[in-house]
Write an enzyme that holds these catalytic residues in place. Sequence first.
Site, PDB file in Angstrom:
ATOM      1  N   GLY A  45      63.320  51.881  68.607  1.00  0.00           N
ATOM      2  CA  GLY A  45      64.469  51.647  67.917  1.00  0.00           C
ATOM      3  C   GLY A  45      64.755  51.903  66.242  1.00  0.00           C
ATOM      4  O   GLY A  45      63.634  52.034  65.886  1.00  0.00           O
ATOM      5  N   CYS A  95      58.499  46.600  63.304  1.00  0.00           N
ATOM      6  CA  CYS A  95      59.553  47.368  62.868  1.00  0.00           C
ATOM      7  C   CYS A  95      59.146  48.560  61.920  1.00  0.00           C
ATOM      8  O   CYS A  95      57.947  48.529  61.511  1.00  0.00           O
ATOM      9  CB  CYS A  95      60.363  46.795  62.142  1.00  0.00           C
ATOM     10  SG  CYS A  95      61.533  47.146  61.054  1.00  0.00           S
ATOM     11  N   HIS A 137      67.380  42.962  67.415  1.00  0.00           N
ATOM     12  CA  HIS A 137      66.706  43.278  66.153  1.00  0.00           C
ATOM     13  C   HIS A 137      67.369  44.488  65.308  1.00  0.00           C
ATOM     14  O   HIS A 137      67.330  44.512  63.951  1.00  0.00           O
ATOM     15  CB  HIS A 137      65.316  44.099  66.643  1.00  0.00           C
ATOM     16  CG  HIS A 137      64.405  44.560  65.689  1.00  0.00           C
ATOM     17  ND1 HIS A 137      63.072  43.778  65.085  1.00  0.00           N
ATOM     18  CD2 HIS A 137      64.383  45.619  64.826  1.00  0.00           C
ATOM     19  CE1 HIS A 137      62.663  44.679  64.289  1.00  0.00           C
ATOM     20  NE2 HIS A 137      63.310  45.723  63.976  1.00  0.00           N
ATOM     21  N   GLU A 138      67.971  45.334  65.978  1.00  0.00           N
ATOM     22  CA  GLU A 138      68.532  46.548  65.133  1.00  0.00           C
ATOM     23  C   GLU A 138      69.776  45.988  64.527  1.00  0.00           C
ATOM     24  O   GLU A 138      70.325  46.444  63.376  1.00  0.00           O
ATOM     25  CB  GLU A 138      68.921  47.702  66.138  1.00  0.00           C
ATOM     26  CG  GLU A 138      67.483  48.429  66.765  1.00  0.00           C
ATOM     27  CD  GLU A 138      66.380  48.539  65.803  1.00  0.00           C
ATOM     28  OE1 GLU A 138      66.765  48.855  64.621  1.00  0.00           O
ATOM     29  OE2 GLU A 138      65.235  48.909  66.102  1.00  0.00           O
TER      30      GLU A 138
HETATM   31  C1  QAP Z   1      62.475  47.427  66.981  1.00  0.00           C
HETATM   32  O1  QAP Z   1      60.448  48.817  66.596  1.00  0.00           O
HETATM   33  C2  QAP Z   1      61.955  46.503  68.126  1.00  0.00           C
HETATM   34  O2  QAP Z   1      54.316  48.639  62.933  1.00  0.00           O
HETATM   35  C3  QAP Z   1      61.920  48.911  67.008  1.00  0.00           C
HETATM   36  O3  QAP Z   1      52.940  50.882  62.767  1.00  0.00           O
HETATM   37  C4  QAP Z   1      61.123  45.525  68.358  1.00  0.00           C
HETATM   38  O4  QAP Z   1      60.183  50.758  67.058  1.00  0.00           O
HETATM   39  C5  QAP Z   1      62.642  46.719  69.578  1.00  0.00           C
HETATM   40  C6  QAP Z   1      56.527  50.847  65.230  1.00  0.00           C
HETATM   41  C7  QAP Z   1      60.751  44.806  69.110  1.00  0.00           C
HETATM   42  C8  QAP Z   1      62.268  46.079  70.591  1.00  0.00           C
HETATM   43  C9  QAP Z   1      61.285  45.021  70.350  1.00  0.00           C
HETATM   44  C10 QAP Z   1      56.021  49.608  64.322  1.00  0.00           C
HETATM   45  C11 QAP Z   1      55.598  51.721  65.120  1.00  0.00           C
HETATM   46  C12 QAP Z   1      57.654  50.809  66.004  1.00  0.00           C
HETATM   47  C13 QAP Z   1      54.851  49.721  63.547  1.00  0.00           C
HETATM   48  C14 QAP Z   1      59.822  49.938  66.594  1.00  0.00           C
HETATM   49  C15 QAP Z   1      54.114  50.879  63.517  1.00  0.00           C
HETATM   50  C16 QAP Z   1      54.653  51.911  64.464  1.00  0.00           C
HETATM   51  C17 QAP Z   1      58.617  49.669  65.947  1.00  0.00           C
HETATM   52 CO    CO Z   2      63.478  47.124  62.495  1.00  0.00          CO
END
Ligand code: QAP
Ligand code: CO
Length: 173
Positions: A45, A95, A137-138
């Site tokens: 996301g 995130c 979240h977004e």
């Molecule tokens: C938001 O999060 C989200 O720390 C999107 O090292 C969170 O794409 C959606 C990511 C929970 C649904 C459930 C984070 C990648 C990606 C990190 C993400 C990292 C590499 C986070």
């Molecule tokens: Co975020």
Amino acid sequence: MKLDIITYPDKRLKLVSKAVTRFDASLHRFLDDMYDTMHHANGIGLAAIQVANPLNILIINLPDENDEQSKETLIEIINPKIIEASGHQLYQEGCLSVPGFYEDIERFETLTLAYHNRHGESCQLEANALLSVAIQHEMDHLLGKLFIEKLSYARRKKFEKEYKKAQKAKKVS
Ligand code: QAP
Ligand code: CO
């Protein structure tokens, strides 16, 4: 084209995003750039403010049942508005703007969302489980809020300490 993702504590992440009013070619290019950026960073996301553009835009690309992501299932959400929300769930969130940190956060279980697609058409969707978490979240990003603001005082202090330490380690390596 891949854009740069801004990370905490960049103050721009606190900006309140504005409604999209023009559904034109430049919006479409920006949405494509958001996808390239998220895909390259292995995210599921991304909100526009995470690439320093304060517009009410988010994209979500959840893995399928084989744990694979494909652009076919990409959801582009513009000017979202929650119409209905119910229930509660805990999910371990991360995130792209707070790299390396994950924590359980409470969210609504089910949502009904109204939004525009890239052509400016009015759409509605119902979401639960991970999709519902991702949307909430977004949407917080659009209000200038990060998931770490939902932590208890003690957990937040621990986060600040760990995050600073990790940032320092990154700089010297
Ligand atoms: C938001 O999060 C989200 O720390 C999107 O090292 C969170 O794409 C959606 C990511 C929970 C649904 C459930 C984070 C990648 C990606 C990190 C993400 C990292 C590499 C986070
Ligand atoms: Co975020």
